[in-house]
Write a protein that holds these residues in place. Structure first.
Motif: not given
Length: 616
Positions: A205-209, A251-262
Motif C-alpha cells: 500500500r505504501e509503495a503504491v501510494a 522517480g516513478a520507476y523507482r517507486a514502481g520497482l519498490a512495489g513490484a518487489r513486494y
C-alpha cells in the motif's frame, strides 16, 4: 459622475488577521472507503461471489470423485459413473467461471465509471486557489490511473479475497474428512507463510501510494511542457524539459520497482507455501502409507486437495495485493473529496438563449482587502464606484491590483474583508452562478477552446441565434475572416486556438463575451494584440455594449483609456486617484508619468505630445 474615494497612498491600513484555516475532516479508514465504492453493486458482487464459490465447489468435489475412481479401478468395479460425474464437474466449473468473469468485469467498469464521474465533477468545480496550487497533471492522474486501481480493488479484489477465504475453508473441512493429521501438517506450513505475508502486504500500500504520486509528477511535468510548447521550442529548452520530465519518470520507476518487489515476494511466498505443504504431506503421508495406517487413494486425494489449494491461496494473495494497491490509491482520491469546491455554479438556465440585460447596474468596491497566500497584500482597502452604463478604466503599474479586482468580482477568490456590490447587492450573498451569469470576462490571454469557431462563440451562450452571432461577428470584424475560410464558422481552431493569430483570438474572445449580453463587461487588456484599425473597431463595439451594460477595463493604451467615463489609478493595492483623463493629467503625477513614458501607448503621438507640455 460618481468617483472613487481614494485613501492616501502613503497610509498603511492595518490588515485584518488571517482567517483561521478550516480543519480537515477526520480521515475515513481506506478500507471503509473502498467498501463504500462497492456497496451500490453489492447484489451483483454477491451473485458473482456465489458463482465463484459454485465453481470452487465443483473443483472441491473433484478430488473425492477421483478417489472413488481410483478405488473402483483397484476393486475392479465400474467407473463410468464417477468419470462422467468428474467430466460434468469440469465443464460446470468452466462455465460458471466464464459467467462470473463477465459479471465481475461489467461491475468493475461501472464502479470506475462512477468514481471518474465523481472526480471529474469535483475537479471541474474546484475553487480557483486550489487549482492554482496543484499541477493539472497530478489531478488528471487521479482520474485515470488511481481510479483504475480502486476499480480493481473494489470489485475483483474483494471477490478474490472472499473466494479465497471461503474456498480455503471448504478445502480445509474436506481435507479434515480425509485425514486430520495431514491437515495439521498442511496448516502448520501455511500459517508460517501467512505470518510473513502479514508483514509484507502493508508495504505494498505504501509503495503504491508513492508510485501514484510519482505518476502524477510525470503528468505535471508533461503538462507544464506541452502547455507552453512554443516557449520551450523558441528557447531551445527541449533538453532541459526532457531532463526534468526524465527525473519525474525515474522517480516513478523507482517507486514502481519498490512495489513490484513486494508483489513478487508475496507471489513467491504463496507458491512456496503450496510446494512446502505438498512436500510435507508427501513425506508424512508416504510414511503413513508405508506403515499401513493410510490408504494410498486417500493420500492421493489429500495431495489433490493440496494442489487445489494453490488456486484459492493464489486468489487470496492476489486479492489482498489488489486491495493494498487500491487502498494506496484511495487516499489520493479521497484528497479530492476534501478539496474545496464551488457548489453553487450549476445554473439551471444554462443553455438558454442569452437575453438582453435588464439594465446596466453600478458596481461598488467598499474597503476591499485581499492577499494571496504567502504574499504581501494585493488590495489594501479599495473603495470606488463604477456608475451603471459607463466605462471605467483601471490603470497602474504591474502588481497594483487590477486583475485581482476582476478575480474578486467573479468570486474566483473571496476578499478578506469589505464588500463588492452589483446593483446594490453584495455578491457574497449571491450564488456564483448568478454572479457569473451577469458578468462577461475577456481575459488577458484570450484563451480559445479546442473546437470550431462556432463552438467557441456559443460557449458562453449555447442558445444564441444565428442573427446574434452574425451581429457580434460584425462588431468585432470577424465576419471578413469567416467569409475567407472554406468551412466558415465550422473551422477548427486547433488546441488552444493555435491556428488563429493573437488578434483573432482576442476578437473571438470579445465576440464570445458580447454574445452573452452581460450586465457587466470586464476587459483585461482586451485590445493589447490588435492593430490600430481593429482596436478602433473594438472600441466602437465596446461603446455600443456600454449602452446596455457597465464596462470595466484594464488597459495600457492611452487611446483606450481616454475614452473612458472614469479612470481609476491604482498603486500598491490602493486607489491613488480617480477622474477623467483631462483631470488626472492635471492632478496626478503617476498618471502623467504612465502616459508620457508610454506605459499608456497611444495609437498616434498627439496625446503624448500634449502631455509633454504639462508641468510635472
Amino acid at each position: 459622475m460618481t468617483t472613487a474615494s481614494a485613501p492616501p497612498a502613503t497610509a498603511e491600513t492595518p490588515q485584518p488577521p488571517a482567517p483561521a484555516q478550516t480543519p480537515e475532516p477526520p480521515a475515513t479508514p481506506p478500507l471503509r472507503v473502498l467498501l463504500r465504492y462497492a456497496r451500490p453493486h453489492r447484489t451483483v458482487l454477491l451473485a458473482t461471489l456465489l458463482l465463484v464459490l459454485a465453481a470452487s465447489a465443483a473443483g472441491l468435489v473433484q478430488p473425492l470423485v477421483a478417489q472413488h475412481v481410483l478405488d473402483g479401478l483397484s476393486d475392479g468395479r465400474g467407473v463410468l459413473g464417477p468419470v462422467l460425474l468428474l467430466a460434468a464437474l469440469v465443464v460446470l466449473g468452466a462455465g460458471l467461471t466464464g459467467l462470473q468473469s463477465w459479471w465481475q468485469q461489467r461491475t468493475s467498469e461501472r464502479v470506475v465509471r462512477q468514481i471518474r464521474r465523481d472526480l471529474v465533477f469535483r475537479l471541474i468545480r474546484l475553487r480557483v486557489p486550489e487549482l492554482d496550487r496543484r499541477p493539472p497533471g497530478d489531478l488528471i492522474s487521479r482520474v485515470t490511473s488511481d481510479s483504475a486501481l480502486v476499480q480493481n480493488a473494489a470489485t475483483e479484489g474483494l471477490v478474490m479475497v472472499s473466494n479465497g477465504v471461503l474456498s480455503i475453508l471448504g478445502a480445509v473441512v474436506l481435507m479434515g474428512v480425509v485425514h486430520l493429521g495431514l491437515l495439521g501438517v498442511t496448516a502448520a506450513v501455511l500459517i508460517a507463510v501467512a505470518l510473513v505475508m502479514v508483514l509484507v502486504l502493508p508495504r505494498i500500500r505504501e509503495a503504491v501510494a508513492r508510485a501514484q504520486e510519482s505518476v502524477g509528477a510525470v503528468g505535471a511535468a508533461l503538462d507544464r511542457t506541452l502547455g507552453a510548447a512554443r516557449t520551450v521550442k523558441a528557447n531551445g529548452a527541449e533538453g532541459r524539459e526532457t531532463e526534468r520530465a526524465g527525473e519525474a519518470i525515474e522517480g516513478a520507476y523507482r517507486a514502481g520497482l519498490a512495489g513490484a518487489r513486494y508483489v513478487a515476494l508475496v507471489k513467491v511466498l504463496s507458491g512456496v507455501s503450496i510446494q512446502a505443504a505438498f512436500l510435507a504431506v508427501l513425506g508424512v503421508g508416504g510414511a503413513l502409507v508405508a506403515a499401513g495406517s493410510l490408504e494410498a487413494s486417500a493420500l492421493i486425494a489429500f495431495l489433490l486437495y493440496v494442489f487445489y489449494l494453490a488456486s484459492p491461496v493464489g486468489s487470496l494473495v492476489a486479492g489482498l495485493s489488489m486491495l493494498q494497491q487500491g487502498l494506496g490509491a484511495v487516499g489520493r482520491i479521497e484528497q479530492v473529496k476534501h478539496m474545496p469546491v464551488e457548489d453553487d455554479v450549476d445554473d439551471p438556465r444554462e443553455g438558454l438563449a442569452a437575453v438582453a440585460a435588464p439594465g446596466a447596474p453600478p458596481v461598488e468596491f467598499r474597503d476591499v482587502r485581499f492577499s494571496y497566500p504567502g504574499r504581501a497584500p494585493a488590495l489594501r482597502g479599495i473603495s470606488y464606484t463604477v456608475p451603471g452604463g459607463t466605462q471605467t478604466a483601471l490603470v497602474g503599474l504591474s502588481g497594483a491590483g487590477k486583475t485581482t479586482m476582476f478575480a474578486l468580482l467573479q468570486r474566483f477568490h473571496e476578499p478578506a474583508s469589505g464588500q463588492i456590490r452589483i446593483d446594490g447587492v453584495d455578491i457574497a450573498t449571491l450564488p456564483r452562478s448568478e454572479v457569473r451569469r451577469r458578468i462577461a470576462y475577456v481575459e488577458q490571454e484570450s484563451p480559445v477552446m479546442a473546437g470550431t469557431i462556432e463552438d467557441n462563440l456559443r460557449y458562453a451562450a449555447t442558445g444564441a441565434s444565428d442573427e446574434d452571432i452574425a451581429e457580434v461577428l460584425r462588431l468585432t470584424r470577424l465576419d471578413t475572416l469567416i467569409d475567407r475560410l472554406p468551412d466558415g464558422l465550422r473551422t477548427e481552431v486547433g488546441n488552444r486556438g493555435v491556428t488563429l493569430s493573437g488578434g483573432e483570438r482576442q476578437r473571438l474572445a470579445i465576440a464570445r463575451a458580447l454574445l452573452r449580453r452581460p450586465e457587466v463587461l470586464l476587459l483585461d487588456e482586451a485590445t493589447a494584440q490588435l492593430d490600430a484599425s481593429n482596436e478602433r473597431a473594438l472600441r466602437e463595439a465596446v461603446d455600443q455594449a456600454a449602452r446596455r451594460c457597465t464596462v470595466i477595463l484594464i488597459a495600457h493604451r492611452l487611446s483606450t483609456v481616454t475614452g473612458a467615463d472614469q479612470i481609476v489609478v491604482l498603486e500598491h493595492g490602493l486607489v491613488r486617484a480617480a477622474g477623467t483623463h483631462a483631470e488626472l493629467v492635471e492632478a496626478d503625477v503617476l498618471y502623467r508619468e504612465l502616459a508620457s513614458s508610454q506605459m499608456l501607448v497611444s495609437e498616434d503621438n498627439e496625446d503624448i505630445g500634449e502631455l509633454a507640455d504639462v508641468p510635472r
